[in-house]
Design a protein around this motif. Structure first.
Motif, PDB file in Angstrom:
ATOM      1  N   LEU A   1       0.806  -1.221   0.000  1.00 59.40           N
ATOM      2  CA  LEU A   1       0.000   0.000   0.000  1.00 59.40           C
ATOM      3  C   LEU A   1       0.843   1.276   0.000  1.00 59.40           C
ATOM      4  N   THR A   2       2.148   1.134   0.076  1.00 60.57           N
ATOM      5  CA  THR A   2       3.023   2.309   0.225  1.00 60.57           C
ATOM      6  C   THR A   2       2.814   3.331  -0.881  1.00 60.57           C
ATOM      7  N   GLU A   3       2.660   2.869  -2.102  1.00 59.51           N
ATOM      8  CA  GLU A   3       2.560   3.797  -3.235  1.00 59.51           C
ATOM      9  C   GLU A   3       1.267   4.619  -3.222  1.00 59.51           C
ATOM     10  N   ILE A   4       0.229   4.120  -2.567  1.00 58.68           N
ATOM     11  CA  ILE A   4      -1.047   4.856  -2.572  1.00 58.68           C
ATOM     12  C   ILE A   4      -1.195   5.765  -1.356  1.00 58.68           C
ATOM     13  N   GLU A   5      -0.201   5.769  -0.439  1.00 59.88           N
ATOM     14  CA  GLU A   5      -0.345   6.561   0.776  1.00 59.88           C
ATOM     15  C   GLU A   5      -0.700   8.029   0.521  1.00 59.88           C
ATOM     16  N   PRO A   6      -0.051   8.718  -0.458  1.00 54.50           N
ATOM     17  CA  PRO A   6      -0.406  10.135  -0.663  1.00 54.50           C
ATOM     18  C   PRO A   6      -1.848  10.353  -1.092  1.00 54.50           C
ATOM     19  N   PHE A   7      -2.482   9.297  -1.615  1.00 54.81           N
ATOM     20  CA  PHE A   7      -3.834   9.455  -2.147  1.00 54.81           C
ATOM     21  C   PHE A   7      -4.920   9.060  -1.152  1.00 54.81           C
ATOM     22  N   VAL A   8      -4.535   8.332  -0.106  1.00 52.45           N
ATOM     23  CA  VAL A   8      -5.548   7.793   0.808  1.00 52.45           C
ATOM     24  C   VAL A   8      -6.333   8.911   1.486  1.00 52.45           C
ATOM     25  N   TRP A   9      -5.626   9.869   2.092  1.00 52.11           N
ATOM     26  CA  TRP A   9      -6.316  10.944   2.817  1.00 52.11           C
ATOM     27  C   TRP A   9      -7.022  11.892   1.851  1.00 52.11           C
ATOM     28  N   LEU A  10      -6.476  12.041   0.661  1.00 57.04           N
ATOM     29  CA  LEU A  10      -7.149  12.856  -0.352  1.00 57.04           C
ATOM     30  C   LEU A  10      -8.485  12.224  -0.734  1.00 57.04           C
ATOM     31  N   ILE A  11      -8.506  10.902  -0.891  1.00 49.74           N
ATOM     32  CA  ILE A  11      -9.739  10.191  -1.214  1.00 49.74           C
ATOM     33  C   ILE A  11     -10.766  10.376  -0.104  1.00 49.74           C
ATOM     34  N   VAL A  12     -10.307  10.306   1.137  1.00 53.63           N
ATOM     35  CA  VAL A  12     -11.218  10.523   2.267  1.00 53.63           C
ATOM     36  C   VAL A  12     -11.855  11.911   2.173  1.00 53.63           C
ATOM     37  N   GLY A  13     -11.041  12.939   1.940  1.00 46.86           N
ATOM     38  CA  GLY A  13     -11.557  14.308   1.877  1.00 46.86           C
ATOM     39  C   GLY A  13     -12.481  14.544   0.701  1.00 46.86           C
ATOM     40  N   LEU A  14     -12.089  14.072  -0.486  1.00 45.72           N
ATOM     41  CA  LEU A  14     -12.918  14.272  -1.672  1.00 45.72           C
ATOM     42  C   LEU A  14     -14.246  13.541  -1.551  1.00 45.72           C
ATOM     43  N   SER A  15     -14.236  12.401  -0.899  1.00 44.16           N
ATOM     44  CA  SER A  15     -15.489  11.664  -0.693  1.00 44.16           C
ATOM     45  C   SER A  15     -16.369  12.352   0.341  1.00 44.16           C
TER      46      SER A  15
ATOM     47  N   GLY B   1     -12.341   1.381   0.791  1.00 48.72           N
ATOM     48  CA  GLY B   1     -12.634   1.535   2.209  1.00 48.72           C
ATOM     49  C   GLY B   1     -12.443   2.966   2.671  1.00 48.72           C
ATOM     50  N   ALA B   2     -11.368   3.609   2.205  1.00 49.15           N
ATOM     51  CA  ALA B   2     -11.127   5.010   2.550  1.00 49.15           C
ATOM     52  C   ALA B   2     -12.231   5.906   2.009  1.00 49.15           C
ATOM     53  N   ALA B   3     -12.696   5.609   0.793  1.00 52.01           N
ATOM     54  CA  ALA B   3     -13.777   6.395   0.195  1.00 52.01           C
ATOM     55  C   ALA B   3     -15.079   6.228   0.976  1.00 52.01           C
ATOM     56  N   LEU B   4     -15.356   5.004   1.433  1.00 50.37           N
ATOM     57  CA  LEU B   4     -16.575   4.782   2.228  1.00 50.37           C
ATOM     58  C   LEU B   4     -16.487   5.485   3.575  1.00 50.37           C
TER      59      LEU B   4
END
Length: 391
Positions: free
Chosen positions: A247-261, A308-311
């Protein structure tokens, strides 16, 4: 009418900026900064959990103070003061690497964020309802998601330029101060008399409901379980991504996905609530969020983790708003003071759940070596919250 509508739009945008600053950044920016702190200080999961719990304990304290009948001043004064304190405490995190200092500062930051939520929501929902534009409350609450997305972009950009964790906190404080300036302009002052005037043209009425009816008790309990259920993932999701090789490569996008959702979620859940009712929509959102939390716990697939982050992002502010809206509905006819106390009581229950979550997660991580067990416990708490709210 046009002038009134655009005044209401500006008011809602001011509320958006307030929640983006105090909640999206002041409260939640700890999540994307935490991986850099953990590596740079270093910081153990147990210590990170204590720092997060101190923040949420401050949030609980702020909510209890906000519920006091004897607190003077206007809602605008208190939420602007909370925003200023939020900016200062974010910047203060860069001053040292002492865990006890972090806990003290994050406690004060939590208190400030509770003041902003309770007093800005009380003021803005009251004015929007009086103006006949209560639907614009979705704009106000979307500020949390927009603030999260903003903080994710800010932290990712600074990380890309190899900024240290102290710089991340200083930048967060500066961003909060800028949003404070915007909120000050967009939320104008009014006389205390006009803010407190009951909308029925006379004395505030009691609506015949018992203050602590079974419905209210279940709502308060469900709100506390929701606080516990969402906060573990919301605190550690970026750490979970960074410390899992796949999952290391997606770390910068995880919190962004949470916020955009999160940003459009209030509007979506308001539509669902219009069909199902607020309490049933609250229960459904808790079940959806439980699924999202479980996804981040049991899977190391990047796609499933991001879903899961998006949900999580797509539900936690919806649940927050639905609970506050239902609390307001139960007390609206009793007057502004009763509404403020109900919002503060719900926020206090929420804060109690939040304070317990990161500490328990840190302890379980120490025993099991992963965040899987606390995440599953969080999902179970959300299912129980859904059952309580749906009764």
């Amino acid at each position: 009418m046009k002038q009134s509508f655009w005044s209401s739009v500006c008011l809602a945008l001011g509320g958006l900026l307030a929640l983006a600053a105090a909640m999206g950044i002041g409260r939640f920016v700890y999540t994307p900064i935490l991986p850099s702190m953990a590596e740079g200080i270093p910081l153990t999961p147990s210590a990170a959990g204590l720092i997060a719990s101190a923040n949420f304990l401050g949030y609980l304290t702020g909510a209890l103070i906000g519920a006091s009948r004897f607190l003077g001043g206007t809602p605008r004064t208190w939420f602007l003061a909370g925003l200023a304190l939020s900016a200062l405490t974010s910047a203060a995190m860069a001053l040292t690497s002492d865990v006890w200092f972090f806990m003290m500062v994050r406690f004060i930051s939590g208190l400030a964020s509770a003041f902003v939520l309770v007093f800005s929501t009380t003021l803005i929902l009251e004015r929007l309802t009086t103006a006949g534009h209560s639907a614009l409350s979705a704009v106000h609450f979307s500020g949390v998601g927009i603030g999260i997305a903003l903080s994710a972009v800010l932290i990712a950009a600074l990380n890309h330029n190899t900024a240290d964790w102290q710089t991340l906190w200083l930048a967060s404080g500066l961003a909060t101060a800028i949003l404070l300036a915007g909120a000050t302009v967009l939320v104008p002052a009014r006389s205390s008399a006009s803010l407190a005037a009951p909308t029925d043209g006379g004395r505030a009425r009691e609506d015949g409901r018992r203050p602590w009816s079974p419905t209210v008790i279940r709502l308060v309990a469900a709100y506390g379980l929701f606080g516990f259920g969402y906060v573990i993932t919301a605190t550690f999701v970026s750490v979970m991504a960074r410390t899992t090789p796949s999952l290391t490569e997606i770390e910068p996008f995880v919190w962004l996905i949470v916020g955009l959702s999160a940003a459009p979620s209030i509007y979506v859940w308001n539509l669902i609530a219009a069909k199902l009712g607020a309490r049933r929509a609250f229960a459904l959102a808790c079940l959806v969020e439980a699924g999202g939390v479980a996804m981040t716990a049991v899977s190391t697939s990047p796609a499933i983790f991001l879903i899961g982050a998006a949900l999580l992002g797509g539900t936690f502010m919806g649940i927050t708003a639905l609970g506050l809206a239902e609390g307001r509905r139960l007390t609206a006819e009793a007057g502004t003071s009763a509404v403020r106390q109900m919002l503060a009581t719900l926020t206090a229950s929420f804060g109690l759940g939040q304070a317990a979550g990161p500490w328990i997660a840190g302890q379980l991580h120490g025993v099991t070596g992963s965040f899987q067990a606390p995440s599953i416990a969080a999902a179970i708490a959300l299912v129980i919250a859904a059952a309580l709210a749906g009764l």
